[in-house]
Design a protein around this motif. Structure first.
Motif, PDB file in Angstrom:
ATOM      1  N   ASN A   1      37.665  51.857  31.728  1.00  0.00           N
ATOM      2  CA  ASN A   1      37.208  52.602  30.827  1.00  0.00           C
ATOM      3  C   ASN A   1      38.449  53.125  29.862  1.00  0.00           C
ATOM      4  O   ASN A   1      39.572  53.318  30.626  1.00  0.00           O
ATOM      5  CB  ASN A   1      36.403  53.806  31.185  1.00  0.00           C
ATOM      6  N   ILE A   2      38.268  53.754  28.745  1.00  0.00           N
ATOM      7  CA  ILE A   2      39.309  54.122  27.816  1.00  0.00           C
ATOM      8  C   ILE A   2      39.150  55.634  27.960  1.00  0.00           C
ATOM      9  O   ILE A   2      38.039  56.169  28.282  1.00  0.00           O
ATOM     10  CB  ILE A   2      39.126  53.544  26.433  1.00  0.00           C
ATOM     11  N   LYS A   3      40.064  56.313  27.497  1.00  0.00           N
ATOM     12  CA  LYS A   3      40.098  57.743  27.390  1.00  0.00           C
ATOM     13  C   LYS A   3      39.260  58.233  26.240  1.00  0.00           C
ATOM     14  O   LYS A   3      39.286  57.477  25.146  1.00  0.00           O
ATOM     15  CB  LYS A   3      41.579  58.432  27.321  1.00  0.00           C
TER      16      LYS A   3
ATOM     17  N   ALA B   1      37.932  58.832  20.245  1.00  0.00           N
ATOM     18  CA  ALA B   1      37.907  59.515  18.998  1.00  0.00           C
ATOM     19  C   ALA B   1      38.910  58.879  18.141  1.00  0.00           C
ATOM     20  O   ALA B   1      38.355  58.732  16.669  1.00  0.00           O
ATOM     21  CB  ALA B   1      38.496  60.859  19.267  1.00  0.00           C
ATOM     22  N   GLU B   2      39.951  58.229  18.273  1.00  0.00           N
ATOM     23  CA  GLU B   2      40.710  57.843  17.405  1.00  0.00           C
ATOM     24  C   GLU B   2      40.023  56.497  16.563  1.00  0.00           C
ATOM     25  O   GLU B   2      40.031  56.210  15.596  1.00  0.00           O
ATOM     26  CB  GLU B   2      42.115  57.149  17.837  1.00  0.00           C
ATOM     27  N   ALA B   3      39.356  55.776  17.672  1.00  0.00           N
ATOM     28  CA  ALA B   3      38.399  54.634  17.138  1.00  0.00           C
ATOM     29  C   ALA B   3      37.440  54.850  16.155  1.00  0.00           C
ATOM     30  O   ALA B   3      37.380  54.399  15.139  1.00  0.00           O
ATOM     31  CB  ALA B   3      38.046  53.955  18.252  1.00  0.00           C
TER      32      ALA B   3
ATOM     33  N   LEU C   1      36.284  64.927  21.700  1.00  0.00           N
ATOM     34  CA  LEU C   1      36.221  64.251  20.352  1.00  0.00           C
ATOM     35  C   LEU C   1      36.480  65.191  18.853  1.00  0.00           C
ATOM     36  O   LEU C   1      37.057  64.901  18.084  1.00  0.00           O
ATOM     37  CB  LEU C   1      34.786  63.691  20.192  1.00  0.00           C
ATOM     38  N   SER C   2      35.620  66.537  18.938  1.00  0.00           N
ATOM     39  CA  SER C   2      35.755  67.159  17.907  1.00  0.00           C
ATOM     40  C   SER C   2      37.063  67.822  17.776  1.00  0.00           C
ATOM     41  O   SER C   2      37.537  68.053  16.626  1.00  0.00           O
ATOM     42  CB  SER C   2      34.945  68.526  18.197  1.00  0.00           C
ATOM     43  N   THR C   3      38.165  67.704  18.820  1.00  0.00           N
ATOM     44  CA  THR C   3      39.480  68.328  18.632  1.00  0.00           C
ATOM     45  C   THR C   3      40.328  67.191  17.960  1.00  0.00           C
ATOM     46  O   THR C   3      41.202  67.819  16.960  1.00  0.00           O
ATOM     47  CB  THR C   3      39.874  68.492  20.105  1.00  0.00           C
TER      48      THR C   3
ATOM     49  N   ASP D   1      27.948  66.145  11.557  1.00  0.00           N
ATOM     50  CA  ASP D   1      29.082  65.415  11.420  1.00  0.00           C
ATOM     51  C   ASP D   1      29.332  64.991  12.815  1.00  0.00           C
ATOM     52  O   ASP D   1      29.563  65.735  13.577  1.00  0.00           O
ATOM     53  CB  ASP D   1      30.075  66.614  10.914  1.00  0.00           C
ATOM     54  N   SER D   2      29.127  63.739  13.038  1.00  0.00           N
ATOM     55  CA  SER D   2      29.266  63.336  14.448  1.00  0.00           C
ATOM     56  C   SER D   2      30.555  63.091  15.005  1.00  0.00           C
ATOM     57  O   SER D   2      30.924  63.095  16.155  1.00  0.00           O
ATOM     58  CB  SER D   2      28.844  61.685  14.434  1.00  0.00           C
TER      59      SER D   2
END
Lengths: 494, 355
Positions: A291-293, A298-300, B42-44, B313-314
């Motif tokens: 699995n990826i972090k 988030a970047e993707a 994710l939000s960070t 905002d996803s």
């Protein structure tokens, strides 16, 4: 036949302690406990009740007062503006609109109500509202029956006070109920009389409150025309509730649960032991996954957004005006004629092979490129496999053989190059062919196209020319020639 | 792993205990592994993106004609027609652009829960409390219901259906806690999908080029990813505290969004194998019935039982705006195929198109 369940429900009442005044049973409505407390509606009730609790806090809640007016007193009320102010201060609502909306919903569920209006809503002004007693909260009562409603309306007719006069729709309801229950009307009438007698013994102010609370209860369960009945249950959820409880609640990791379904044979219904084993196998499989972090995820997601923001109509206006806003279907018409291909459409072809093939013009252009490279068979094969997957079952057999003969057989007319491993798998699949027989080879071929031909296409003069040409809004001629070229090509090969 | 030996234990009583123990230790290990991947929120990471302030979504069309709650709707691939089904037992085909009704079909059951447009736009499917999925070829010449055809039957209500890239197959989800893939022409069951321990409420096809996987959400609070070819569940996600009513793939195909009666929406990532975002607010107390993404995946639209649509905002995991308009629960919503509009259906008997 029908028995009024005052005593029964009084015994089962959950919020007994809150209801001293009702112990005499001025109104007894059916209640149920237990089984339906997990239903979606009850989840919401619970959350609303938490808010109500805060609102009723003596120190920090909404200020409740008894107001004097003329000769009489209005007991235990608060104003709409006080309520909204409290909500703005104590809940994480964004603005007054949201506070009003939530207040309206809580009123529609009967947790508080305007003291002289059947319409359960909230205005941000000096209108008076009152809290509902927990006894009448929707979480405490099961859907009351029509006989209960008949008794209530009948009782109202006995109290000749203007504020208790029946509204038009209530009078209509009463007439309808009288017709419906004509045979046991006498019984209903007696019930109403008995209740009315009990009511009359109460203190005047207490009666005022109780009358309004009972009225609000019926405004929730038999709402005035045009108002939403908030006690209705989602039909899917109702079906679900009516079914016996499902087993294997503890197995919360998608293992086969042995449900009855169209083709489950008895053999397939797993024993607990087998279930457990499968469960463990699943867990192990999950542990083995690479699995990826979250940072990578988030970047993707962010780069996906940055790539597609230009095509997202909620962020970027489309090339022609949005049909829904401008009332002009030009956008769709332009797409259909494919007269002018904009550069942003062509740019999208470079996002992925899937994007390129999804655009008919892009697909044609790619085919033209492949033909120039004499490697058109890969795409043809891949598309044939996709077509196979979409066929009706009866045509699958023939198509499988056809694809095999055309692309894979030793004497194939249009052979595709595949590695030995995938070829062997497919050969084995052919012993028992189905619509997914070629999946392994097809994904191999797709990968080849993606990593090799497609990237060369993107670097090719052909694509660059098209991209540059499209910027100046490619002429009609340009595209037509491509389309007709490939059309000719197709007829030639077939 | 030390567990290999334990699997060979034959006595059922003993091994169940042993297996339970093993499962628990595996679960703990899995949780540990997951935490390791949880390096940042994710939000960070999304902090660097600009805040969305310029959305101006308004109701553009109101489709009136149903006589009862609208329970489901689906866009036609032509981007302007909509099929909707209602508790009045009617299925209506709308030209949403002009708001004209092109067909109104009376169903054999009054409880139509789900409907779907076929990729060709020439066929629609629907079903509900009759436990069946029925297809109707659309033609302007004759009465649509004369050509209807029952394709499949479940042992409980059919809650959701979709055509997987072909007019020739239908994928259904049911209250019998299974999903099934049917051959339209013969009515043959091509594949069924066992794994949920509760009613299946929603499914969605993966947007990948092969389209071999789909996701389902259920009242057992699980999200399962399925391989259509084998009928096997290939991935599962947990986290919701109540029924899952809606599942939808992120347009990239790498994540799924869910909406639940626990009044949250969540984002589960397939590559991270875990929940990566939760969309909730203290003041939102009603359940979510339906979710969908905008084309870029940035906006997550969610229809709630509180009559509103919340736009999330996803990436930043905050609410961008609220869409007011419906006068009862929002039961279904869907972004149009070209992303130009959002359709919503409600218990207030209407459908609306927003842009």
């Amino acid at each position: 036949m029908v028995t009024m369940s005052s005593d029964k429900s009084a015994a089962r009442r959950k919020a007994d302690s809150n209801n001293g005044s009702h112990a005499g049973g001025s109104a007894g409505y059916h209640q149920t406990t237990g089984s339906n407390e997990d239903t979606p509606n009850h989840l919401v009730y619970r959350k609303m009740e938490q808010i109500i609790e805060k609102m009723q806090d003596e120190a920090s809640g909404v200020p409740v007062k008894t107001v004097k007016s003329f000769m009489s007193k209005i007991p235990s009320v608060f104003t709409g503006s006080d309520l909204i102010m409290w909500m703005m201060k104590n809940l994480d609502v964004e603005d007054q609109n949201e506070a009003l909306h939530l207040a309206h919903l809580m009123a529609a569920h009967g947790y508080f109500f305007p003291i002289d209006d059947h319409m359960l809503t909230v205005k941000n002004d000096n209108t008076f509202y009152r809290f509902q007693t927990p006894y009448f909260w929707p979480s405490n009562c099961w859907e009351p029956e029509n006989t209960d409603y008949a008794v209530y309306l009948c009782k109202r007719t006995m109290q000749n006070k203007t504020r208790l006069e029946l509204a038009d729709y209530e009078a209509e309801n009463l007439a309808r109920l009288q017709k419906m229950f004509s045979r046991k009307w006498e019984f209903i009438f007696m019930q109403a009389e008995a209740q009315s007698k009990v009511d009359k013994k109460r203190d005047k102010l207490e009666r005022k409150v109780l009358d309004s609370q009972e009225r609000a209860f019926w405004d929730v369960h038999r709402p005035m025309p045009g108002c939403v009945n908030t006690t209705e249950i989602d039909i899917k959820k109702a079906c679900r509730m009516n079914k016996p409880l499902k087993s294997s609640r503890h197995l919360h990791l998608g293992v086969a649960g042995g449900r009855i379904s169209p083709s489950t044979s008895d053999a397939e219904i797993a024993t607990p032991l087998e279930q457990m084993k499968r469960h463990i196998a699943m867990l192990k499989q999950r542990l083995d996954r690479r699995n990826i972090k979250v940072s990578k995820v988030a970047e993707a997601c962010i780069s996906y957004f940055e790539q597609y923001v230009e095509y997202d109509c909620f962020f970027t206006a489309p090339e022609y005006t949005n049909p829904w806003i401008s009332d002009s279907p030009e956008l769709w018409e332009q797409e259909k004629i494919a007269k002018e291909i904009s550069s942003r459409r062509v740019k999208r072809w470079a996002f992925s092979l899937q994007e390129l093939l999804a655009d008919p013009v892009g697909r044609e252009h790619f085919i033209k490129f492949l033909d120039k490279e004499f490697s058109g068979e890969n795409l043809k094969f891949w598309e044939a496999v996709q077509e196979l997957k979409a066929l009706p079952q009866k045509d699958v057999q023939d198509k499988v053989n056809e694809i095999w003969a055309e692309f894979l057989a030793p004497d194939a007319s249009c052979p595709v190059n595949v590695d030995a491993g995938s070829y062997e798998i497919t050969k084995k699949n052919m012993e028992n062919p189905d619509r997914w027989s070629f999946d392994v080879v097809a994904s191999h071929v797709y990968h080849l196209m993606k990593s090799d031909t497609y990237s060369r296409y993107l670097r090719s003069e052909m694509y660059k020319e098209f991209l540059n040409g499209s910027k100046k809004k490619t002429s009609v001629k340009g595209i037509r020639s491509i389309v007709s070229f490939s059309a000719r090509k197709e007829t030639a090969t077939s | 792993m030390a567990s290999d030996g334990e699997l060979k234990v034959t006595s059922p009583v003993e091994s169940i205990e042993a297996l339970t123990k093993e499962a628990d230790s595996l679960k703990a290990k899995l949780e540990e592994e997951r935490q390791k991947l949880n390096d940042v929120a994710l939000s960070t990471v999304a902090d660097r993106l600009e805040v969305i302030t310029y959305l101006n979504i308004k109701p553009r069309r109101v489709l009136k004609g149903h006589q009862a709650k609208v329970l489901c709707s689906d866009w036609s691939p032509d981007k302007r027609h909509i099929v909707s089904s209602s508790q009045d037992g009617k299925m209506i085909i709308w030209d949403a652009f002009t708001t004209n009704k092109e067909h109104a079909v009376t169903m054999p059951t009054t409880w139509v829960m789900a409907c779907a447009y076929a990729p060709s736009g020439n066929l629609v499917a629907c079903g509900g409390l009759d436990n069946k999925v029925t297809v109707y070829p659309l033609s302007l010449e004759e009465d649509v219901s004369t050509k209807k055809k029952t394709v499949g039957t479940h042992t409980s209500y059919m809650s959701c259906c979709t055509f997987p890239n072909s007019d020739q197959q239908i994928l259904t989800g049911s209250g019998d806690s299974t999903c099934a893939l049917w051959d339209v022409e013969s009515g043959q069951l091509l594949q069924n999908f066992h794994g949920h321990a509760g009613d299946v409420m929603a499914l969605d096809l993966a947007p990948s080029e092969t389209g071999n996987t789909f996701v389902s959400g259920s009242c057992d609070r699980m999200v399962l990813i399925w391989d259509m070819r084998t009928g096997q569940c290939v991935q599962s996600f947990e986290g919701h505290q109540s029924d899952i009513n809606s599942v939808k793939f992120h347009p990239s195909g790498d994540a799924v969004a869910t909406g639940s009666d626990d009044s949250t929406c969540r984002l589960f990532d397939l590559r991270a194998d875990k929940e990566v975002a939760i969309y909730s607010k203290e003041s939102i107390i009603f359940g979510v019935n339906s979710v969908d993404f905008s084309v870029s995946g940035r906006l997550l639209f969610a229809g709630y039982n509180d009559y509103t649509v919340n736009v999330w905002d996803s990436l930043k995991c905050v609410r961008v705006t609220l869409l007011y308009g419906h006068e009862n629960r929002v039961s279904c919503l869907q972004v149009s195929p070209d992303g130009t509009a959002l359709s919503t259906g409600s218990w207030d008997y209407t459908l609306r198109v927003w842009a």
